[in-house]
Design an enzyme around this catalytic site. Structure first.
Site, short mmCIF file in Angstrom:
data_model
loop_
_atom_site.label_atom_id
_atom_site.label_comp_id
_atom_site.label_asym_id
_atom_site.label_seq_id
_atom_site.Cartn_x
_atom_site.Cartn_y
_atom_site.Cartn_z
N HIS A 184 36.82 91.23 -32.67
CA HIS A 184 37.13 89.80 -32.56
C HIS A 184 36.47 88.99 -33.67
O HIS A 184 35.59 89.46 -34.40
CB HIS A 184 36.73 89.26 -31.19
CG HIS A 184 35.27 89.30 -30.89
ND1 HIS A 184 34.37 88.33 -31.33
CD2 HIS A 184 34.52 90.17 -30.16
CE1 HIS A 184 33.17 88.61 -30.89
NE2 HIS A 184 33.21 89.72 -30.19
N CYS A 192 30.70 94.44 -28.54
CA CYS A 192 31.96 94.31 -29.27
C CYS A 192 31.70 94.25 -30.77
O CYS A 192 30.57 94.08 -31.23
CB CYS A 192 32.70 93.07 -28.81
SG CYS A 192 33.42 93.21 -27.15
#
Length: 534
Positions: free
Chosen positions: A432, A451
């Site tokens: 992301h 992440c």
């Protein structure tokens, strides 16, 4: 994760007892002596070996009573004796007797001895193609293991080839990175014989510095290939040539290439060639664990290298910096795929992050929630009502009893930034954007909660959506700046591999070394029984 015993059984065609020995060895910390486990199980006559001899139609493959080793047997023994080229141990695949010079004690013992050689070759095939079992299971985050090689079927095919030696040579991975690392392994094992005294100085050295240690540093960088070999400078002055060599060395070792020899650069210079050889062997092991076919178009993230590459038909199309999980929230190793993109995503704060990160900030200033567009829901139940943060007694809430659910509105303040790349793993790990672009300028970039944050989301989105004419760079930027959340499904999912390599070879052939940020190298060394130079 696939059952460990199943992996062994399918690889060796039913070698269940050996699998049990390996399992016991793992749990009692004895995986460094896996060779003994195989040797102990070699008299079990597994079905895989029976199949091979039945397929050949002979009782012996490598021996003949009158001559001893056959020509093919000599090729095999010579080949297995060089297994250390792959960072493996020849003794793991060869019987203890010197088979090059000694025959079995009796003619009756020859078939068993022949089968022991076959078992050693089966083990070699499985391990050079898929990696060693201990290495596969030392890391509980290794969540996706490719289908193991059926060593018996592969060997049966190999025995039918006209050039058995060439077939053996083709067993290890043939990728450029693997072959290049293998060459570096031999080079650093050769260098391991050179005296490598520790550099002891507390003084930072930079351009213009004068220090008696500088000639030794220059020589060390010349040996490592960072300083020109034809330069015969011997002064103790830090000159322009040394500056360039130091910067090159720093860049190869994951350090800030500022040209200043400080504590981190001294530490890297003091790593011996023998230790670097071991690091290379560990990473050859990791390369063997990758799927044999990564696909024609894929994305690969290297966690300790803090980088992402996008590959199409063998050509690197993109390379960018990434931010990965901090040590206490490690980014896992994954073989996954990107299935879609969410523009202007919302974010639901994971429980652990809410307890450990968000709650202390709320207690310090409840207005933090409004500043970053967080909503507070009374619970995790569907349809739970939203609460007024100022009506909650935050000071009385213990982290382990935090009942609330937090969501963050889409927009520039969102922790996911303006783009989220959707993956399919069960751990809620994805790629992301981020509002904290400044962190990409740092050399060490382990800041996330697991992440992977990517530096150039527009370029990555353009790559993964390349098969959809609708999604151009312009339309991607428009979706990022729109007022509404938008979901785009990829016409063709793109494989993504999140890997952990602390030794790689770049496009120009330089060996790059990265810090072992999660301690995975040390754990692999332990279970594989590796030491300096192994």
């Amino acid at each position: 994760m696939r059952d460990k015993q199943h992996i062994v059984s399918s690889t060796f065609g039913g070698l269940t007892a050996v699998a049990m020995i390996l399992m016991l060895g793992f749990y009692f910390g004895a995986l460094h002596n896996v060779a003994l486990a195989y040797e102990a199980g070699s008299d079990l006559e597994p079905a895989a070996i029976d199949e091979i001899y039945a397929d050949v139609g002979e009782d012996s493959i490598w021996w003949e009573p009158a001559i001893g080793l056959t020509p093919r047997g000599k090729i095999l023994l010579n080949f297995l004796s060089q297994a250390d080229r792959e960072g493996l141990r020849p003794s793991d695949y060869l019987p203890s007797t010197n088979v090059m010079t000694e025959l079995p004690a009796s003619e009756a013992a020859q078939p068993d001895y022949d089968r022991r050689l076959t078992l050693g070759l089966l083990r070699y095939i499985a391990e050079v193609r898929d990696g060693r079992l201990a290495a596969r299971y030392v890391d509980p985050e290794l969540s996706d293991i490719p289908t193991p090689t059926n060593a018996a079927d592969l060997l049966k095919a190999g025995l039918r080839t006209s050039d058995f030696g060439a077939w053996l040579e083709a067993l290890p991975p043939q990728t450029r990175n693997y072959q290049s690392l293998r060459e570096y392994l031999q080079r650093y094992r050769t260098l391991a014989g050179i005296e490598w005294p520790r550099l002891n100085t507390n003084e930072n050295l930079e351009l213009g510095s004068t220090n008696p240690a500088i000639p030794n540093i220059r020589t060390r960088l010349m040996i490592l290939g960072d300083y020109p070999a034809d330069d015969d400078e011997t002064t103790d002055t830090f000159d322009d040539a040394l500056l360039a060599a130091v910067q090159r060395f720093q860049a190869r070792n994951g350090l800030t290439p500022d040209g200043v020899i400080g504590p981190e650069t001294y530490a890297a210079l003091n790593v011996s060639p023998a230790d670097i050889a071991t690091k290379i062997a560990i990473n050859l092991e990791r390369l063997r664990q990758l799927p044999k076919n990564l696909g024609s178009r894929y994305v690969i993230v290297n966690i300790p290298g803090f980088d992402l590459r996008a590959i199409s038909d063998g050509t690197e199309r993109l390379r960018m910096r990434v931010i990965v999980g901090q040590k206490k929230r490690r980014t896992p190793i994954l073989n996954d795929k990107i299935t879609g993109i969410i523009f202007r995503p919302t974010w639901t704060v994971p429980v652990r992050v809410a307890r450990e990160d968000l709650l202390p900030k709320i207690k310090a200033d409840v207005n933090y929630l409004a500043t970053l567009d967080f909503r507070v829901l009374s619970s995790w139940k569907q349809g739970a009502p939203e609460l007024d943060p100022h009506a909650v007694d935050w000071q009385s809430i213990l982290p382990e009893r935090l009942p609330y659910k937090f969501t963050q509105k889409s927009g520039p303040n969102n922790a996911l930034g303006l783009v989220r790349f959707t993956l399919t793993n069960p751990y809620d790990i994805y790629l992301h954007d981020t509002p904290n672009k400044n962190l990409f300028a740092k050399t060490d970039r382990a800041f996330s909660s697991g992440c992977v944050r990517v530096a150039d989301v527009v370029a990555l989105a353009s790559f993964v959506m390349e098969s959809s004419p609708k999604w151009t760079e312009t339309s991607i930027q428009e979706a990022m700046n729109a007022s509404e959340r938008q979901v785009a499904k990829l016409p063709v999912p793109v494989p993504v591999y999140i890997t952990y390599f602390t030794a790689t070879v770049n496009e120009v052939g330089d060996l790059n070394l990265s810090k072992d940020i999660y301690g995975r190298d040390a754990e692999l060394m332990r279970v594989l029984g590796l030491g300096p130079g192994d």
